[in-house]
Design a protein around this motif. Structure first.
Motif, PDB file in Angstrom:
ATOM      1  N   VAL A  15      -5.053   0.534  26.184  1.00 56.54           N
ATOM      2  CA  VAL A  15      -5.216   1.972  25.936  1.00 56.54           C
ATOM      3  C   VAL A  15      -4.677   2.777  27.117  1.00 56.54           C
ATOM      4  O   VAL A  15      -3.969   3.774  26.943  1.00 56.54           O
ATOM      5  N   VAL A  19      -1.885   5.650  27.201  1.00 53.88           N
ATOM      6  CA  VAL A  19      -2.112   6.978  27.775  1.00 53.88           C
ATOM      7  C   VAL A  19      -1.053   7.293  28.829  1.00 53.88           C
ATOM      8  O   VAL A  19      -0.495   8.387  28.868  1.00 53.88           O
ATOM      9  N   ILE A  26       4.989  13.595  28.606  1.00 51.41           N
ATOM     10  CA  ILE A  26       4.613  14.982  28.900  1.00 51.41           C
ATOM     11  C   ILE A  26       5.286  15.439  30.190  1.00 51.41           C
ATOM     12  O   ILE A  26       5.906  16.500  30.265  1.00 51.41           O
ATOM     13  N   MET A  30       8.374  17.503  28.571  1.00 49.39           N
ATOM     14  CA  MET A  30       7.831  18.788  28.124  1.00 49.39           C
ATOM     15  C   MET A  30       8.035  19.785  29.240  1.00 49.39           C
ATOM     16  O   MET A  30       7.323  19.806  30.209  1.00 49.39           O
ATOM     17  N   GLY A 256     -16.509  11.990  25.548  1.00 46.81           N
ATOM     18  CA  GLY A 256     -15.340  12.857  25.413  1.00 46.81           C
ATOM     19  C   GLY A 256     -15.741  14.261  24.976  1.00 46.81           C
ATOM     20  O   GLY A 256     -15.189  15.251  25.450  1.00 46.81           O
ATOM     21  N   GLN A 287       2.646  20.528  34.700  1.00 47.68           N
ATOM     22  CA  GLN A 287       2.527  19.161  34.163  1.00 47.68           C
ATOM     23  C   GLN A 287       1.872  18.141  35.105  1.00 47.68           C
ATOM     24  O   GLN A 287       1.039  17.359  34.647  1.00 47.68           O
ATOM     25  N   ILE A 290      -1.850  18.427  34.786  1.00 49.15           N
ATOM     26  CA  ILE A 290      -2.305  18.048  33.441  1.00 49.15           C
ATOM     27  C   ILE A 290      -2.331  16.527  33.309  1.00 49.15           C
ATOM     28  O   ILE A 290      -3.309  15.938  32.831  1.00 49.15           O
ATOM     29  N   TYR A 293      -5.103  14.928  35.284  1.00 51.68           N
ATOM     30  CA  TYR A 293      -6.374  15.153  34.588  1.00 51.68           C
ATOM     31  C   TYR A 293      -6.523  14.161  33.437  1.00 51.68           C
ATOM     32  O   TYR A 293      -7.548  13.487  33.311  1.00 51.68           O
ATOM     33  N   ILE A 294      -5.486  14.071  32.588  1.00 54.84           N
ATOM     34  CA  ILE A 294      -5.571  13.175  31.429  1.00 54.84           C
ATOM     35  C   ILE A 294      -5.809  11.734  31.880  1.00 54.84           C
ATOM     36  O   ILE A 294      -6.664  11.031  31.332  1.00 54.84           O
ATOM     37  N   VAL A 297      -9.423  11.294  33.231  1.00 55.67           N
ATOM     38  CA  VAL A 297     -10.393  11.398  32.145  1.00 55.67           C
ATOM     39  C   VAL A 297     -10.346  10.133  31.284  1.00 55.67           C
ATOM     40  O   VAL A 297     -11.384   9.614  30.865  1.00 55.67           O
ATOM     41  N   ALA A 298      -9.134   9.605  31.064  1.00 57.70           N
ATOM     42  CA  ALA A 298      -8.996   8.392  30.248  1.00 57.70           C
ATOM     43  C   ALA A 298      -9.710   7.219  30.917  1.00 57.70           C
ATOM     44  O   ALA A 298     -10.488   6.508  30.270  1.00 57.70           O
ATOM     45  N   ILE A 301     -13.549   7.831  30.650  1.00 60.08           N
ATOM     46  CA  ILE A 301     -14.121   7.648  29.313  1.00 60.08           C
ATOM     47  C   ILE A 301     -14.162   6.162  28.951  1.00 60.08           C
ATOM     48  O   ILE A 301     -15.163   5.662  28.434  1.00 60.08           O
ATOM     49  N   LEU A 302     -13.072   5.438  29.266  1.00 62.67           N
ATOM     50  CA  LEU A 302     -13.033   4.018  28.916  1.00 62.67           C
ATOM     51  C   LEU A 302     -14.084   3.235  29.694  1.00 62.67           C
ATOM     52  O   LEU A 302     -14.751   2.360  29.139  1.00 62.67           O
TER      53      LEU A 302
ATOM     54  N   THR B 129     -10.893   4.543  20.073  1.00 64.00           N
ATOM     55  CA  THR B 129     -10.272   5.227  21.202  1.00 64.00           C
ATOM     56  C   THR B 129     -10.164   6.727  20.940  1.00 64.00           C
ATOM     57  O   THR B 129     -10.559   7.550  21.769  1.00 64.00           O
ATOM     58  N   PHE B 131     -11.831   8.492  18.898  1.00 70.27           N
ATOM     59  CA  PHE B 131     -13.179   9.064  18.844  1.00 70.27           C
ATOM     60  C   PHE B 131     -13.724   9.300  20.251  1.00 70.27           C
ATOM     61  O   PHE B 131     -14.313  10.331  20.541  1.00 70.27           O
ATOM     62  N   ALA B 132     -13.481   8.321  21.136  1.00 72.50           N
ATOM     63  CA  ALA B 132     -13.986   8.439  22.502  1.00 72.50           C
ATOM     64  C   ALA B 132     -13.380   9.644  23.208  1.00 72.50           C
ATOM     65  O   ALA B 132     -14.024  10.275  24.038  1.00 72.50           O
ATOM     66  N   PHE B 133     -12.129   9.958  22.852  1.00 71.27           N
ATOM     67  CA  PHE B 133     -11.482  11.079  23.527  1.00 71.27           C
ATOM     68  C   PHE B 133     -11.861  12.424  22.929  1.00 71.27           C
ATOM     69  O   PHE B 133     -11.462  13.456  23.450  1.00 71.27           O
ATOM     70  N   SER B 134     -12.585  12.402  21.821  1.00 74.24           N
ATOM     71  CA  SER B 134     -13.112  13.624  21.211  1.00 74.24           C
ATOM     72  C   SER B 134     -12.042  14.482  20.545  1.00 74.24           C
ATOM     73  O   SER B 134     -11.008  14.803  21.124  1.00 74.24           O
ATOM     74  N   LEU B 137     -11.247  17.731  22.512  1.00 74.47           N
ATOM     75  CA  LEU B 137     -10.416  17.576  23.709  1.00 74.47           C
ATOM     76  C   LEU B 137      -8.960  17.308  23.321  1.00 74.47           C
ATOM     77  O   LEU B 137      -8.035  17.911  23.875  1.00 74.47           O
ATOM     78  N   LEU B 141      -5.711  19.705  24.205  1.00 79.72           N
ATOM     79  CA  LEU B 141      -4.575  19.183  24.969  1.00 79.72           C
ATOM     80  C   LEU B 141      -3.282  19.316  24.167  1.00 79.72           C
ATOM     81  O   LEU B 141      -2.267  19.789  24.670  1.00 79.72           O
ATOM     82  N   LEU B 145      -0.340  21.839  25.282  1.00 84.41           N
ATOM     83  CA  LEU B 145       0.935  21.300  25.735  1.00 84.41           C
ATOM     84  C   LEU B 145       2.105  21.820  24.907  1.00 84.41           C
ATOM     85  O   LEU B 145       3.164  22.114  25.435  1.00 84.41           O
TER      86      LEU B 145
END
Lengths: 322, 293
Positions: A15, A19, A26, A30, A256, A287, A290, A293-294, A297-298, A301-302, B129, B131-134, B137, B141, B145
């Motif tokens: 995962v 990510v 991104i 982006m 989350g 970017q 961002i 942060y992502i 957070v990943a 959460i994991l 996965t 679901f965990a990230f909501s 959220l 994002l 973006l």
């Protein structure tokens, strides 16, 4: 157990790789990082130079590999806006967000589970009915509206609590600043923590109640009553313990949501935390911030998910992972 | 079957909360559908909106104008009309996501539950996965973006994570139904997979999905409002309850309470109605809990 843990860790790594790939896309595609770094008015030669210095002229897979190895070393690049390392900007905001989220969770958990037990122990009392009706209201009011209404009532109308900001903080050690050690800081914490906790509270209350409702009809509870145990002992020791396992699991797996709603809460109360930083960075297309942060957070959460899963397995004797 | 239907209606009309929920739902949906006919003004017709009418309090207050029952906002738009048009946006997003994410999730859940194996493992791990990230959220994002605002992209952003609810519920339901005797019987008669899935499994595994639909619609409507409140939702040219509240927030100290209270109350009432309906459906369709009559 060990096989299960290994499998979960491998899944987690997959995962995280996914990510990181999204983050790379991104970061690289982006918005143009060259223009963001060199500025709007840079000449073609200056742009080429930037491209070379940062290796943006190399093939994508080389760039991705470098992005990945840098990220693992905690190097997420420089914020386009402030020209400071992105990781530092994020880390600096952690205390504010962590204290807000922790206060909200403690509040939601104690009140939510407490009321859930009370309601299921006396389902016919008018107070229980009122609490249940209130909980339905609780899940029907979006977080942002709770926050605004609280500001309208307690800050604007009554003028007893501050409407925004973190107030006075006390420094602990090198980088942690806390709200808990000053009266002003605590006052600033009340409304945001209540706002963020409200939704979780209603969810926990409803989960506890439905769990209790099922457990209280089981044979072992009837046996406990028959043995002449006191109501407190039956409810708390025998019933609640079994109900808490799924409640804690669900709460943990919805981490989350907590992060998402703290983003909303922080925006309303101008709380100087991570969520606020993310929204500003999104508006400014910053970017690197961002992406940092992502990624964080990943990971967060994991980790929480894996811990919750393992705890669930440890606490519940009915489950054995092979 | 008809007896079951009668029982359903009988239970429904004995439950005041369910009736209230359904009534709210019907009234609000009708208002949204008939917006051009019943709204006193067209808040997005620039010819009729005048800045001179801005920030008028509700009609019953001092300085109120009977032409604007619930007052006007800072642009001079009629609050009542904007709310009615805003409900349209809420419902468009709500039903679109429900149908798109619902269909996708139900199909995935059906296949994963029936076939199992690698398909099941991959979809369910993806679902965990996501679901965990909501949902909230991920939608923030995604929209933050891409920066393109539009009703379509908001629908897409919510769908990214929302299908998971349906897929999981459907899978669990299929796993239960799959073991029933009539499925084994159908298999024994040599029914092919397509027939089995569509004619036997799907209809029988579907009831829990109805509960999810009601809960989900409420959640999507709250989420759309939240996204628009944060400024990453529908474009400012579209009416939205969330955006009304966001612009009302600027006048929080000026005492213009009607800018927030009316759209806020509408939103809460609508979501509450849906949740009441969902609660009733959940108990009605749950065989494990005997309803106290």
């Amino acid at each position: 157990m060990l096989t299960y843990l290994t499998r979960r860790l491998i899944q987690g790594v997959i995962v995280l790789l996914a990510v990181s790939f999204v983050c790379f896309i991104i970061f690289r595609y982006m918005g143009d990082p060259v223009i963001s770094m060199a500025g709007q008015y840079a000449t073609a030669a200056e742009r080429d130079e930037i491209r070379k210095i940062f290796g943006l002229d190399q093939p994508p897979y080389v760039q991705y590999w470098r992005f990945l190895t840098n990220a693992l070393r905690g190097n997420f690049g420089i914020s386009y806006e402030t020209r400071l390392p992105a990781l530092g900007l994020i880390v600096e905001r952690i205390p504010a967000s962590a204290e807000l989220a922790a206060s909200a969770m403690v509040f939601a958990f104690t009140v939510g589970v407490g009321l859930g037990v009370l309601v299921s122990a006396n389902p016919r009392a008018w107070l229980s009915r009122a609490v249940m009706a209130g909980s339905l209201g609780g899940i029907s009011i979006p977080t942002f509206l709770i926050g605004i209404v609280l500001i309208m009532v307690f800050a604007v109308q009554l003028g007893i609590l501050p409407p925004f900001g973190r107030g006075e903080t006390v420094k602990l050690g090198n980088w942690w600043s806390t709200n808990f050690l000053s009266l002003d800081g605590l006052e600033h914490l009340i409304l945001p923590a209540f706002t963020l906790g409200m939704y979780q509270l209603a969810v926990l209350l409803r989960l506890t109640r439905s769990g209790m409702r099922e457990v209280l009809t089981t044979e072992y509870i009837k046996t406990a009553w028959a043995k002449g145990l006191s109501p407190a002992r039956v409810v708390f020791k025998h019933a609640l313990r079994n109900v808490l396992i799924p409640v804690v699991t669900v709460a943990g797996l919805q981490f989350g949501d907590l992060i998402a709603f703290s983003l909303v809460t922080e925006t309303i109360f101008q709380w100087p935390g991570l969520g606020n930083l993310l929204l500003t960075s999104l508006y400014e297309s910053d970017q690197p911030v961002i992406v940092t942060y992502i990624s964080l957070v990943a990971v967060f959460i994991l980790t929480i998910n894996i811990i919750v899963d393992l705890l669930y397995a440890l606490l519940n004797p009915k489950i054995r992972y092979g | 079957m008809s007896q079951r239907k009668n029982r359903f209606l009988y239970d429904f009309f004995r439950d005041p909360a369910a009736i209230l929920g359904a009534a709210i739902m019907i009234v609000f949906t009708a208002a949204a559908l008939l917006a051009p006919l019943i709204a006193p003004h067209d808040p997005y017709d620039l010819k009729t909106v005048e800045l001179g009418d801005s920030l008028k309090p509700p009609a019953w207050e001092e300085d109120g104008d009977p032409e604007f029952l619930l007052g006007t906002d800072d642009q001079g738009r009629d609050i009542l009309s904007t709310i009615i048009y805003g409900l349209r946006t809420s419902l468009t997003v709500g039903f679109s996501v429900m149908l798109l994410a619902g269909t996708f999730g139900v199909i995935i859940g059906l296949l994963a539950g029936y076939y199992g194996g690698i398909l099941d493992a991959v979809t369910m791990r993806t679902a965990d996965t996501v679901f965990a990230f909501s949902t909230t959220l991920l939608a923030i994002l995604f929209l933050g973006l891409f920066k393109q605002s539009g009703v379509g992209i908001v629908i897409l952003a919510i769908c990214i994570a929302d299908w998971v609810r349906y897929a999981r519920t459907m899978r669990a339901s299929v796993l239960e139904v799959r073991e029933e005797a009539y499925i084994t019987a159908a298999k024994a008669t040599g029914a092919n997979d397509f027939h089995l899935l569509l004619i036997h499994l799907l209809p029988n595994a579907l009831p829990p999905i109805f509960v999810i639909m009601a809960v989900d619609l409420a959640a999507i409507i709250m989420l759309e409002a939240t996204l628009s409140f944060l400024g990453v939702g529908v474009p400012i040219t579209k009416p939205s309850l969330g955006m009304m509240i966001a612009s009302g927030k600027n006048y929080i100290y000026a005492g213009n309470w009607w800018l927030i209270v009316f759209p806020g109350a509408t939103l809460v009432l609508f979501v509450l109605g849906l949740n009441l309906l969902a609660d009733w459906l959940r108990e009605e369709l749950n065989p494990r809990i005997q309803r106290s009559r």
